[in-house]
Design an enzyme around this catalytic site. Structure first.
Site, PDB file in Angstrom:
ATOM      1  N   GLY A   1      36.381 -51.449  49.830  1.00  0.00           N
ATOM      2  CA  GLY A   1      36.107 -50.006  49.834  1.00  0.00           C
ATOM      3  C   GLY A   1      34.784 -49.738  49.134  1.00  0.00           C
TER       4      GLY A   1
ATOM      5  N   ARG B   1      36.529 -54.717  55.231  1.00  0.00           N
ATOM      6  CA  ARG B   1      37.583 -55.450  54.530  1.00  0.00           C
ATOM      7  C   ARG B   1      37.832 -56.792  55.212  1.00  0.00           C
ATOM      8  NH1 ARG B   1      39.616 -52.285  50.553  1.00  0.00           N
ATOM      9  NH2 ARG B   1      39.562 -50.022  50.820  1.00  0.00           N
TER      10      ARG B   1
ATOM     11  N   ASP C   1      38.911 -56.669  44.018  1.00  0.00           N
ATOM     12  CA  ASP C   1      39.831 -57.808  43.948  1.00  0.00           C
ATOM     13  C   ASP C   1      39.746 -58.712  45.184  1.00  0.00           C
ATOM     14  OD1 ASP C   1      42.019 -59.004  42.416  1.00  0.00           O
ATOM     15  OD2 ASP C   1      43.240 -58.499  44.164  1.00  0.00           O
TER      16      ASP C   1
ATOM     17  N   THR D   1      34.886 -51.083  41.730  1.00  0.00           N
ATOM     18  CA  THR D   1      35.980 -50.346  42.354  1.00  0.00           C
ATOM     19  C   THR D   1      36.149 -49.025  41.618  1.00  0.00           C
ATOM     20  OG1 THR D   1      38.388 -50.156  42.635  1.00  0.00           O
ATOM     21  CG2 THR D   1      37.667 -51.718  40.989  1.00  0.00           C
TER      22      THR D   1
ATOM     23  N   ASP E   1      38.853 -47.703  41.401  1.00  0.00           N
ATOM     24  CA  ASP E   1      40.194 -47.765  40.808  1.00  0.00           C
ATOM     25  C   ASP E   1      40.196 -48.322  39.382  1.00  0.00           C
ATOM     26  OD1 ASP E   1      41.077 -46.803  43.188  1.00  0.00           O
ATOM     27  OD2 ASP E   1      41.988 -48.670  43.886  1.00  0.00           O
TER      28      ASP E   1
ATOM     29  N   ASP F   1      40.625 -51.281  38.317  1.00  0.00           N
ATOM     30  CA  ASP F   1      41.789 -52.127  38.051  1.00  0.00           C
ATOM     31  C   ASP F   1      41.462 -53.620  38.012  1.00  0.00           C
ATOM     32  OD1 ASP F   1      41.263 -52.434  40.736  1.00  0.00           O
ATOM     33  OD2 ASP F   1      43.280 -51.921  41.428  1.00  0.00           O
TER      34      ASP F   1
ATOM     35  N   ARG G   1      46.007 -47.523  43.661  1.00  0.00           N
ATOM     36  CA  ARG G   1      47.194 -48.081  44.322  1.00  0.00           C
ATOM     37  C   ARG G   1      48.101 -48.846  43.360  1.00  0.00           C
ATOM     38  NH1 ARG G   1      47.186 -50.876  49.032  1.00  0.00           N
ATOM     39  NH2 ARG G   1      45.839 -49.384  50.052  1.00  0.00           N
TER      40      ARG G   1
HETATM   41  O1  F6P Z   1      38.671 -48.800  46.850  1.00  0.00           O
HETATM   42  C1  F6P Z   1      40.027 -48.836  46.500  1.00  0.00           C
HETATM   43  C2  F6P Z   1      40.698 -47.717  47.181  1.00  0.00           C
HETATM   44  O2  F6P Z   1      39.985 -46.600  46.825  1.00  0.00           O
HETATM   45  C3  F6P Z   1      42.181 -47.497  46.891  1.00  0.00           C
HETATM   46  O3  F6P Z   1      42.469 -46.698  45.810  1.00  0.00           O
HETATM   47  C4  F6P Z   1      42.654 -46.858  48.162  1.00  0.00           C
HETATM   48  O4  F6P Z   1      44.021 -47.075  48.341  1.00  0.00           O
HETATM   49  C5  F6P Z   1      41.849 -47.559  49.187  1.00  0.00           C
HETATM   50  O5  F6P Z   1      40.629 -47.885  48.575  1.00  0.00           O
HETATM   51  C6  F6P Z   1      41.585 -46.762  50.445  1.00  0.00           C
HETATM   52  O6  F6P Z   1      40.818 -47.545  51.289  1.00  0.00           O
HETATM   53  P1  F6P Z   1      40.339 -47.173  52.768  1.00  0.00           P
HETATM   54  O7  F6P Z   1      38.914 -46.784  52.638  1.00  0.00           O
HETATM   55  O8  F6P Z   1      40.491 -48.446  53.520  1.00  0.00           O
HETATM   56  O9  F6P Z   1      41.176 -46.059  53.262  1.00  0.00           O
END
Ligand code: F6P
Length: 346
Positions: A10, A72, A103, A125, A127, A129, A171
């Site tokens: 992401g 991804r 991660d 990130t 997040d 995390d 998440r």
């Molecule tokens: O980058 C991590 C994150 O922001 C998570 O918190 C979230 O669940 C996910 O990416 C959403 O990703 P996407 O862009 O694939 O919808």
């Protein structure tokens, strides 16, 4: 040296600041030639290369997103993926690769390094995390965005005497919910680390939300779940790293609050708004420091290491220490700071 760089997973504010730092210091101080791989590991597998230069990177510091694109894609879930990565790195004569990611991206970088690839990681990130590093860039910007949203939601909630449920990303760990919740003066903060009791939540809201206190803000992380319940997903489909797409817990929480308390309740899912836009000054500085440290690490041959922030110093740590286990919200912060203020009028 000929250096490669990719951004995977992401996106998050600050990626372009890392690219700029790697390219500019590489070119100006080391005389490097830096190339970007488009769209994360996909670009490395496909040999999709983009020439980079200090001149090309001159104006990208405040830009959100990533000029390299991201995906991804997972070489280890792709037939012949690791071989394709190795073939591209050899064909492009890459002496060292900077992988900027979370991660998943850094997990791939760690595996490739263990197999002999010359890779350095930079953690990112929103997040927050990832282990070892005290913070990742992108997080500060996401918290700022979420806090501004909460401030705005509060004024309309107060006008209508409503409960406002705000769903933020996170998440496995509720860092954004906790920080934005504290910064925005939330009434309740629900995080993945602490499955919550719907009846306790509603009881606290009943005690809090009265004529004197005309609005309640409930911040909920997308990965939060009620005790004995499951996380709410948008689809059963999984990405190349096996992740489901989360989202929707705010609907469950808002419906239950309205049904159990009778308070008029609305919800807002902040979603990707949190990931977009220009990075805060803090994230620009951290991303730049990581980029500088990464190009230095390339020249020191510190393969398999990642840049980390520890006590405001930039250090290197093994990639494998950053990945695999999510860094959860600090209990003291959640219980002592957030816990002391939630559900109190003020
Ligand atoms: O980058 C991590 C994150 O922001 C998570 O918190 C979230 O669940 C996910 O990416 C959403 O990703 P996407 O862009 O694939 O919808």
């Amino acid at each position: 040296m000929r250096v490669g760089i990719l951004t995977g997973g992401g996106d998050c504010p600050g990626l372009n600041a890392v690219i700029r730092a790697v390219v500019t210091k590489g070119e100006r101080q080391y005389g490097d030639e830096v190339v970007g791989f488009r769209n994360g590991w996909a670009g490395v597998m496909e040999g999709d290369v983009m020439p980079l230069s200090a001149e090309r990177c001159r104006d990208i510091l405040p830009l959100g997103g990533t000029i390299l694109g991201t995906s991804r894609a997972n070489p280890y879930a792709t037939e012949g993926g690791p071989e394709a990565v190795r073939a591209t790195l050899e064909r492009e004569a890459i002496d060292g690769l900077v992988a900027v990611g979370g991660d998943d991206t850094l997990g791939v970088a760690g595996k490739l390094a263990a197999e002999g690839a010359s890779v350095i990681g930079v953690p990112k990130t929103i997040d927050n995390d990832l282990g070892v590093t005290e913070v990742t860039f992108g997080f500060h910007t996401a918290v700022q965005t979420a806090t501004e949203a909460i401030d705005r939601l509060r004024t309309t909630a107060e006008s209508h005497h409503r409960v406002m449920v705000v769903e933020v990303m996170g998440r496995h760990a509720g860092w954004i919910a906790t920080y934005a919740g504290i910064a925005g003066g939330a009434t309740e903060i629900l995080i993945p680390e602490e499955p919550f009791s719907m009846s306790d939540l509603c009881e606290r809201l009943l005690a809090h939300h009265n004529r004197d206190v005309s609005a309640s803000i409930v911040v909920v992380a997308e990965g939060a779940r009620p005790q004995g319940g499951e996380v709410i997903t948008q689809t059963d489909q999984r990405d190349a790293f096996g992740h489901v797409r989360l989202g929707g817990i705010s609907r469950v929480v808002a419906d239950e609050i309205e049904a159990r308390t009778g308070f008029e309740t609305r919800l807002t899912v902040l979603g990707h708004v949190q990931r977009g836009g220009t990075p805060t000054a803090f994230d620009r500085v951290l991303a730049t420091r990581f980029g500088i440290a990464a190009i230095d690490a390339i020249h020191d041959g510190r393969w398999g290491q990642a840049t980390v922030l520890q006590s405001n110093e930039i250090n290197l740590a093994p990639l494998t220490d950053l990945t695999g286990t999510a860094k959860l919200v600090d209990r003291d912060l959640f219980e002592t700071v957030a816990g002391a203020l939630v559900s109190l009028p003020g």
